[in-house]
Design an enzyme around this catalytic site. Structure first.
Site, short mmCIF file in Angstrom:
data_model
loop_
_atom_site.label_atom_id
_atom_site.label_comp_id
_atom_site.label_asym_id
_atom_site.label_seq_id
_atom_site.Cartn_x
_atom_site.Cartn_y
_atom_site.Cartn_z
N TYR A 91 0.85 -1.20 0.00
CA TYR A 91 0.00 0.00 0.00
C TYR A 91 0.88 1.25 0.00
O TYR A 91 0.57 2.23 -0.68
CB TYR A 91 -0.93 0.01 1.22
CG TYR A 91 -1.92 1.16 1.17
CD1 TYR A 91 -3.14 1.01 0.52
CD2 TYR A 91 -1.60 2.41 1.70
CE1 TYR A 91 -4.03 2.06 0.42
CE2 TYR A 91 -2.48 3.48 1.61
CZ TYR A 91 -3.69 3.29 0.97
OH TYR A 91 -4.57 4.34 0.86
N PHE A 143 -7.13 21.87 -24.40
CA PHE A 143 -7.50 20.46 -24.51
C PHE A 143 -8.72 20.26 -23.61
O PHE A 143 -8.85 20.89 -22.58
CB PHE A 143 -6.35 19.51 -24.13
CG PHE A 143 -6.78 18.08 -24.33
CD1 PHE A 143 -6.96 17.59 -25.62
CD2 PHE A 143 -7.12 17.27 -23.26
CE1 PHE A 143 -7.45 16.30 -25.83
CE2 PHE A 143 -7.59 15.98 -23.47
CZ PHE A 143 -7.76 15.49 -24.74
N THR A 144 -9.59 19.34 -24.02
CA THR A 144 -10.90 19.19 -23.36
C THR A 144 -10.81 19.05 -21.84
O THR A 144 -11.38 19.86 -21.11
CB THR A 144 -11.62 17.97 -23.96
OG1 THR A 144 -10.76 16.83 -23.86
CG2 THR A 144 -11.98 18.21 -25.43
N ASP A 234 1.95 20.35 -20.25
CA ASP A 234 1.22 19.10 -20.46
C ASP A 234 2.17 18.21 -21.25
O ASP A 234 2.35 18.37 -22.45
CB ASP A 234 -0.07 19.37 -21.24
CG ASP A 234 -0.87 18.07 -21.46
OD1 ASP A 234 -0.27 16.99 -21.34
OD2 ASP A 234 -2.07 18.17 -21.75
N LYS A 277 -0.19 7.81 -23.23
CA LYS A 277 0.28 8.20 -24.57
C LYS A 277 1.78 7.86 -24.71
O LYS A 277 2.11 6.69 -24.74
CB LYS A 277 0.00 9.68 -24.82
CG LYS A 277 -1.47 9.97 -25.16
CD LYS A 277 -2.35 10.07 -23.97
CE LYS A 277 -3.68 10.70 -24.22
NZ LYS A 277 -4.52 10.72 -23.01
N ARG A 401 -13.19 16.04 -33.63
CA ARG A 401 -12.49 17.09 -32.90
C ARG A 401 -12.91 18.42 -33.52
O ARG A 401 -12.19 19.06 -34.24
CB ARG A 401 -10.97 16.91 -32.97
CG ARG A 401 -10.45 15.67 -32.29
CD ARG A 401 -10.16 15.75 -30.80
NE ARG A 401 -11.27 15.64 -29.89
CZ ARG A 401 -11.15 15.23 -28.63
NH1 ARG A 401 -9.99 14.87 -28.13
NH2 ARG A 401 -12.18 15.19 -27.83
N PHE A 468 -18.75 15.48 -25.75
CA PHE A 468 -18.39 14.62 -26.88
C PHE A 468 -18.32 13.15 -26.52
O PHE A 468 -18.54 12.29 -27.36
CB PHE A 468 -17.04 15.07 -27.49
CG PHE A 468 -15.91 15.07 -26.50
CD1 PHE A 468 -15.70 16.15 -25.65
CD2 PHE A 468 -15.07 13.98 -26.39
CE1 PHE A 468 -14.68 16.14 -24.72
CE2 PHE A 468 -14.02 13.96 -25.47
CZ PHE A 468 -13.85 15.05 -24.62
O1 PLI Z 1 -7.02 10.76 -20.80
P1 PLI Z 1 -6.19 11.22 -19.64
O2 PLI Z 1 -6.99 11.64 -18.50
O3 PLI Z 1 -5.14 10.23 -19.27
O4 PLI Z 1 -5.34 12.48 -20.17
C1 PLI Z 1 -5.94 13.69 -20.49
C2 PLI Z 1 -5.15 14.40 -21.55
C3 PLI Z 1 -4.41 15.49 -21.23
N1 PLI Z 1 -3.70 16.16 -22.17
C4 PLI Z 1 -3.69 15.78 -23.47
C5 PLI Z 1 -2.90 16.57 -24.44
C6 PLI Z 1 -4.42 14.69 -23.86
O5 PLI Z 1 -4.39 14.32 -25.15
C7 PLI Z 1 -5.20 13.95 -22.89
C8 PLI Z 1 -6.02 12.89 -23.27
N2 PLI Z 1 -6.23 12.62 -24.53
C9 PLI Z 1 -7.05 11.71 -25.06
C10 PLI Z 1 -7.92 10.82 -24.25
C11 PLI Z 1 -7.09 11.64 -26.49
O6 PLI Z 1 -7.81 10.79 -27.04
O7 PLI Z 1 -6.37 12.44 -27.13
#
Ligand code: PLI
Length: 479
Positions: A91, A143-144, A234, A277, A401, A468
């Site tokens: 933990y 970004f969203t 970011d 990513k 998008r 979306f």
């Molecule tokens: O999906 P998260 O919560 O792990 O990360 C959010 C996020 C933050 N910044 C950027 C630049 C992103 O591209 C992002 C998430 N992007 C997604 C889910 C995408 O499909 O691009």
């Protein structure tokens, strides 16, 4: 010399050219496969209706080639899977946490690491510990989830990206760059009291995966220093950004991606990360900070929303896989193959005259829906329509998008009306082959050349937040 009429000179020339040809290939081979299923058009029509014409709501089993996102969809290596077996599931104080902390410090250069379940968990904490009602957060395009958390904490987002980034046809090697005059005027107008930090994304997802140059980041840093405002990165696709710097920015061609990444991050005070990513894992994220007091606040808050500060919502094995994924992601040959595959698809589409955002981005090819449907008003959701048509044609899943993703202004409630109305073909890392790219390109061509164009969609259900993901639509009647 007289020509030898027995020899076909055209063929010889072609053969000579072929001889000079030197291709690159992926720096890995495939050890395990996952079957995918082709469906009939009737099955896809039914799946689309059930999903309310929203590709987020289609079951993955009904998808042939899944280009919805590169988020959490990467293939892990054997070394990462081996690391999963070394998960220390304590933990508190898991050894995998300390390994991840050391790996982030080594490659991104940040002092404190606060793990989170994914990127938005980090965005939430960063916004809550820095931002108050009435603040403004300047950023190089929204970004969203990032903007949502900034607004949720009471701030107003101000776009400071170079204005040409909103034009899909404008060619620039670093289209994610900040308009420095605009940033300076925002810094002068609001000052340190109302600007908790400048929010820099690299690459810029909503602009088409476009990079920021080292030079621009240096100038942002200098401006912010002069005004006493921190810079937060970011870092979700910062390794892809470093690769573009290596390829395009004078003075960087002899440096490794890894060296460039570190130099770039050193210009910032901290960063949020979606490990799904660049870092090649299916789940996880982090918030990194150099400021001791701010890190203390973040560590205090992470226990409320994510988990103890040495796991933050991730298991030990997840943290180990991410540490190893980061090591793999910064390898030059990995990045060349990753971005090279995206470029392969984009170049094919450009050769066929299909309108895409240029230059081709790091993680995706973005179709310009306005030029697919020049007569369709934005209120009829051209990009949402195009994503649905593409799925119907071939089972290729993509993502809107455009106006749906942009959502509404928090104050007026009016729809944001982004200039960019795009469909994103997002390439998961190490998952698909060149043949999958060919099939995708051919389907895009078939939709582009459709003789009977759709009229568009109407939204029949609109969720309150990040609409979306879950909105539902129905087709407008064809004439
Ligand atoms: O999906 P998260 O919560 O792990 O990360 C959010 C996020 C933050 N910044 C950027 C630049 C992103 O591209 C992002 C998430 N992007 C997604 C889910 C995408 O499909 O691009």
């Amino acid at each position: 010399m007289a020509p030898n009429n027995d020899v076909d000179h055209d063929k010889l020339t072609t053969a000579g050219q072929q001889h000079k040809r030197r291709s690159w290939a992926e720096p890995y081979k495939i050890k395990m496969v996952e079957p995918i299923r082709m469906t009939t058009r009737e099955q896809r029509q039914r799946a689309l209706e059930e999903a309310g014409y929203n590709t987020f709501l289609i079951r993955s089993e009904d998808v042939y080639i899944d280009l919805l996102t590169d988020s959490g969809t990467s293939a892990m290596s054997d070394w990462q899977w081996a690391g999963m077996m070394l998960g220390d599931e304590a933990y508190a104080g898991s050894k995998n946490y300390y390994n991840l902390e050391a790996t982030v410090a080594k490659h991104y250069g940040y002092k404190h690491l606060i793990p989170t379940h994914q990127g938005r968990g980090a965005e939430h904490i960063l916004s809550q510990i820095t931002t108050k009602g009435g603040d403004v957060v300047p950023g190089n395009m929204y970004f969203t989830t990032t903007r949502y958390h900034q607004e949720h904490a009471g701030a107003k987002f101000i776009d400071i990206i170079m204005p040409e980034a909103h034009d899909p046809t404008f060619i620039h090697p670093f289209k994610g760059n900040v308009d420095l005059d605009k940033l300076e005027s925002v810094l002068k107008e609001y000052g340190t009291a109302r600007i908790p930090y400048v929010s820099m994304a690299a690459t810029v997802n909503m602009a088409g995966g476009q990079p920021v140059s080292m030079e621009n980041m240096r100038q942002v840093r200098e401006l912010c220093n002069r005004h006493g405002v921190p810079v937060m990165l970011d870092a979700t696709r910062a390794v892809e950004n470093a690769y573009f710097i290596q390829q395009r920015e004078p003075g960087y061609s002899d440096k490794s991606v890894s060296e460039i990444l570190l130099e770039f991050c050193r210009l910032t005070d901290g960063g949020t990360m979606s490990g799904k990513k660049d870092p090649l894992v299916n789940i996880g994220g982090w918030l990194s900070l150099n400021d001791d007091a701010l890190a203390e606040k973040a560590r205090n808050m992470v226990v409320v929303y994510e988990g103890l500060h040495t796991y933050g919502g991730m298991s030990g094995r997840d943290m180990e896989a991410m540490a190893r994924g980061i090591e793999e992601s910064v390898q030059d040959d990995h990045m060349r193959a990753r971005v090279g595959q995206v470029e392969y698809l984009g170049e094919l589409l450009m050769e066929w005259g299909i309108p895409i955002v240029q230059p081709i981005g790091g993680h995706a090819v973005y179709l310009d829906a306005r030029r697919f449907y020049p007569d369709m008003p934005q209120e009829c959701f051209p990009a949402q329509t195009l994503a649905a048509e593409l799925y119907l044609d071939s089972g290729v899943r993509s993502m809107e998008r455009g106006i749906v993703s942009a959502g509404r202004d928090v104050v007026t409630g009016e729809n944001h009306q982004p200039k960019l109305e795009l469909v994103r073909l997002t390439i998961p890392r190490r998952v698909y082959t060149q043949a999958h790219m060919d099939v995708t390109a051919e389907s895009v061509l078939s939709v582009f050349t459709q003789s009977q164009k759709p009229k568009g969609l109407e939204m029949v259900y609109e969720p309150e937040y990040l609409r979306f993901f879950q909105a539902r639509f129905r087709p407008l009647e064809t004439a």
